[in-house]
Scaffold this motif. Structure first.
Motif, short mmCIF file in Angstrom:
data_model
loop_
_atom_site.label_atom_id
_atom_site.label_comp_id
_atom_site.label_asym_id
_atom_site.label_seq_id
_atom_site.Cartn_x
_atom_site.Cartn_y
_atom_site.Cartn_z
N SER B 191 0.84 -1.21 0.00
CA SER B 191 0.00 0.00 0.00
C SER B 191 0.87 1.26 0.00
CB SER B 191 -0.90 0.03 1.23
OG SER B 191 -1.65 -1.14 1.31
N TRP B 192 1.89 1.19 0.82
CA TRP B 192 2.77 2.37 0.92
C TRP B 192 3.39 2.68 -0.44
CZ3 TRP B 192 3.79 6.03 4.44
CH2 TRP B 192 4.88 6.85 4.22
N LYS B 193 3.88 1.64 -1.11
CA LYS B 193 4.53 1.85 -2.42
C LYS B 193 3.53 2.41 -3.41
CE LYS B 193 8.03 -1.77 -2.12
NZ LYS B 193 8.39 -3.14 -2.53
N ARG B 194 2.35 1.89 -3.36
CA ARG B 194 1.35 2.33 -4.35
C ARG B 194 0.97 3.79 -4.10
NH1 ARG B 194 -4.47 0.03 -5.82
NH2 ARG B 194 -4.64 1.14 -7.81
N LEU B 195 0.75 4.13 -2.84
CA LEU B 195 0.38 5.51 -2.52
C LEU B 195 1.54 6.46 -2.83
CD1 LEU B 195 -1.73 5.40 0.75
CD2 LEU B 195 -2.39 6.39 -1.43
N SER B 196 2.75 6.00 -2.55
CA SER B 196 3.93 6.83 -2.85
C SER B 196 3.96 7.18 -4.33
CB SER B 196 5.21 6.07 -2.48
OG SER B 196 5.36 6.03 -1.10
N ALA B 197 3.70 6.18 -5.13
CA ALA B 197 3.72 6.41 -6.58
C ALA B 197 2.62 7.38 -6.99
CB ALA B 197 3.55 5.08 -7.30
N LEU B 198 1.46 7.21 -6.38
CA LEU B 198 0.33 8.09 -6.73
C LEU B 198 0.63 9.54 -6.32
CD1 LEU B 198 -2.65 5.77 -5.66
CD2 LEU B 198 -2.10 6.51 -7.99
N VAL B 199 1.20 9.71 -5.15
CA VAL B 199 1.52 11.07 -4.66
C VAL B 199 2.62 11.69 -5.53
CG1 VAL B 199 2.54 12.33 -2.71
CG2 VAL B 199 0.75 10.64 -2.30
N ARG B 200 3.60 10.86 -5.87
CA ARG B 200 4.73 11.37 -6.67
C ARG B 200 4.25 11.85 -8.03
NH1 ARG B 200 7.80 6.77 -7.00
NH2 ARG B 200 6.76 6.29 -8.98
N ASP B 201 3.31 11.10 -8.60
CA ASP B 201 2.87 11.41 -9.96
C ASP B 201 1.77 12.47 -10.01
OD1 ASP B 201 4.64 9.52 -10.68
OD2 ASP B 201 3.14 7.91 -10.94
N ASP B 202 1.29 12.92 -8.88
CA ASP B 202 0.16 13.87 -8.87
C ASP B 202 0.69 15.31 -8.86
OD1 ASP B 202 -2.15 15.26 -8.63
OD2 ASP B 202 -2.97 14.05 -6.99
#
Lengths: 422, 220
Positions: B191-202
């Motif tokens: 979950s952390w990795k997925r959210l990190s990616a989402l935050v980074r790309d937003d």
């Protein structure tokens, strides 16, 4: 903030900043308030009520399921149609042209002759009551298990199983005639309170006004309704003694062997009275009286009474009273013992039995005839004054019963003008 | 805080009876649970005041200021009062109510997901964030972050909130969700990795993150 994951990835700080933003924006959930508690309690109360209601409904459904099943499986009442006539709200049949027929859904058919008038009542799943108000009717009842048909003619009741017979009731002359073509019936009413069985090809004629009873073999019904004097039945001297009633009685029964397992009750219902008695004799009457079931004793008593075997009937009735003292049959046996005694002229004994029956079962099936016979016998034995109290009681309780005219006559003769009116 | 044990009255009434009785602020968790089991209305009140803020905070942090917040909070307490008799160790009552809250969060997220498919208009819009956050960049960042959370499954999102936002121990999260520790760790990592990616790309988060010194990758 605690360590996020085992392997931090690029962008961890950005996500941590977002998490921190959430924590800062929602540092706590705010204080609980009284309004919230009250709403919670109301909601819990409603939830509990719903649960109880659901449980109650479920319980009710479970409890009602057998009843619903019984209702579902219960046979529907019979229906009937009237051909060449109309039927009123109370079941009275109004003929519109000759040959009026009442046809029931089980195949039973009643054909009214000429201006005969009838009424259908108490229609149930296994039978109905046909009230023959006046005139003659040809009836054909389909034999079925549990069938309960009755033809009511004046004060008489003709109990029917599966039978074909003609019946006539003259309201003017108070005369009943029954011609059996097939099967058997039992007729009860004035003069035949204990019931008289009528078998195949027999004719029964009853006229209580002059105490006339005729039971003869092989008399075919006349083409027209019988008049009081012109009927097909042979004339019988008025007020014939009770002991002579069986003079012409000769029930004719088929000689074909019966299945040994057929119960006496069933044979009785089929009109096979002799077979019941023969069965008891084969088994040994003494043995039957000592060990026979209540139903067997009741059937044997009825068969003996219907075939006028008074001595046998008396023994069986006394056995019923001794062996099953708390049963309805035992109480009714008291009444029938009174009838037997009266038939033999033992009036005092008859009165004792009638009084005992009235005491044991004041609201019983034979309460009215027991009281009626009592007042008649009292009047004969000791005069109208002695019968006055019973006559008043009869008029009070059974003002339209078959003994009401006699009771009024007694009251009138004693000068009691305050008797109840019908 | 000093807590004293208070036994429930012998003729305890139904827990739903609303009576203006005093609360039991000094009763410890054990005494409170005993009171709840005995049907003491004072215990009901005390539980409401003691655990209410925790329950609401967890709901807020997991779901944001949704319109159903009060309903959900009350559902947590209804379940809690129903099941408190099954609690084996009264000292774990806080963990018990947290696990009930976690269950309600999962249930609500799943129901919202189903409703999104059934009702074309989509889920109920969140309340105006101006009441909870005055800064416009922060408000926008919160909206974007909750939108990112929506892309996680109900279980992963609940686990993430309990562990990283509510800061529960790994074992507490595993207990609340009925998972093993290994499963909890694995799913949290994912979950952390997925959210990190989402935050980074937003890119819409840039104004807020730049203010906090977390500019685009490599610029901080």
């Amino acid at each position: 903030m605690k360590g996020q994951a085992e392997e931090p990835v690029p962008g961890d700080e950005r996500l941590a900043a977002m998490v921190q933003l959430v924590q800062q924006t929602f540092p706590d959930g705010g204080r609980s308030d009284e309004g919230g508690l009250r709403r919670l309690q109301q909601r819990m109360w409603r939830a509990r009520r719903r649960r109880r209601l659901a449980a109650g409904t479920l319980g009710l459904l479970v409890a009602a399921a057998p009843l619903a099943l019984v209702l579902f499986l219960r046979p529907a009442p019979l229906t009937f149609e009237v051909i060449h006539g109309a039927v009123g709200a109370a079941g009275e049949v109004r003929p519109s042209e000759p040959g009026t027929r009442i046809r029931f859904s089980d195949g039973t058919e009643i054909v009214l002759e000429g201006a005969a008038r009838a009424q259908v009542r108490d229609v149930a799943a296994h039978g109905a009551g046909i009230v023959l108000v006046d005139g003659r009717a040809h009836t054909s009842f389909v034999p079925k298990p549990k069938a309960r048909w009755q033809v009511l003619a004046g004060p008489y009741v003709v109990r029917v199983t599966g039978t074909v017979f003609d019946v006539a009731w003259s309201r003017d002359h108070q005369q009943l005639d029954v011609w059996l073509k097939k099967g058997s019936v039992v007729v009860t009413g004035p003069l035949v309170e204990g019931g008289v069985g009528v078998g195949r090809d027999q004719h029964l004629s009853l006229r209580p006004t002059d105490h006339r009873i005729v039971l003869e073999n092989g008399a075919a019904p006349p083409a027209q309704s019988p008049g009081p004097e012109g009927q097909a039945a042979p004339a019988v001297p008025p007020a014939a003694p009770a002991s002579e009633r069986t003079a012409d009685h000769a029930l004719e029964h088929a000689a074909a062997p019966r299945a040994p397992e057929a119960s006496w009750q069933r044979r009785l219902a089929a009109g096979d009275f002799d077979a019941v008695i023969a069965g008891a004799e084969r088994r040994g009457v003494r043995d039957v009286l000592a060990r026979g079931s209540r139903n067997d004793l009741a059937a044997l008593a009825d068969a003996a009474r219907y075939t006028r075997r008074a001595e046998l009937a008396r023994r069986v009735l006394l056995a019923e009273r001794t062996r099953f003292p708390d049963s309805t049959e035992a109480r009714e046996a008291g009444y029938f013992l009174g009838v037997l005694a009266e038939d033999e002229g033992a009036w005092r004994e008859a009165l004792t039995w009638y009084a005992r029956y009235r005491r044991e079962d004041p609201a019983g099936t034979y309460a009215a005839p027991a009281l009626g016979r009592t007042l008649v016998l009292e009047a004969r034995r000791q005069g109208n004054d002695a019968a006055c109290a019973d006559a008043q009681e009869y008029l009070r309780r059974f003002s339209t019963g078959p003994y009401a005219p006699a009771a009024r006559q007694i009251c009138h003769a004693t000068g009691d003008v305050s008797q109840p009116q019908p | 805080m000093k807590r004293t044990k208070v036994a429930p009255p012998e003729n305890a009434l139904s827990p739903i009876a609303y009576l203006p009785t005093a609360a039991l602020p000094d009763a410890d968790d054990e005494a409170l649970v005993r009171g709840l089991r005995g049907g003491d209305p004072r215990s009901t009140r005390e539980a409401w005041y003691r655990f209410g803020p925790t329950v609401r905070r967890l709901l807020l942090r997991a779901l944001g200021p949704v319109a159903e917040l009060e309903d959900l909070s009350q559902e947590v307490f209804i379940t809690f009062f129903d099941r408190v008799r099954t609690l084996r160790d009264p000292r774990t009552v806080t963990a018990f109510i947290m696990s009930i809250t976690a269950f309600k969060i999962r249930h609500h997220l799943r129901w919202r997901w189903v409703r999104r498919w059934i009702v074309p208009s989509g889920p109920t819009p969140p309340r105006d964030l101006r009441t909870v956050q005055s800064d416009s960049d922060s408000r926008e960042a919160l909206k974007r972050f909750f939108a990112a959370l929506d892309r996680l499954g109900a279980l992963d999102r609940t686990a993430f909130t309990l562990r990283f936002v509510e800061e529960l121990e790994l074992q507490q999260v595993a207990d609340a969700l009925g998972w093993s520790t290994a499963t909890t760790k694995r799913r949290l990592n994912r979950s952390w990795k997925r959210l990190s990616a989402l935050v980074r790309d937003d890119a819409a988060l840039e104004p807020f993150l730049s203010d906090r010194g977390h500019g685009p990758e490599g610029t901080a």
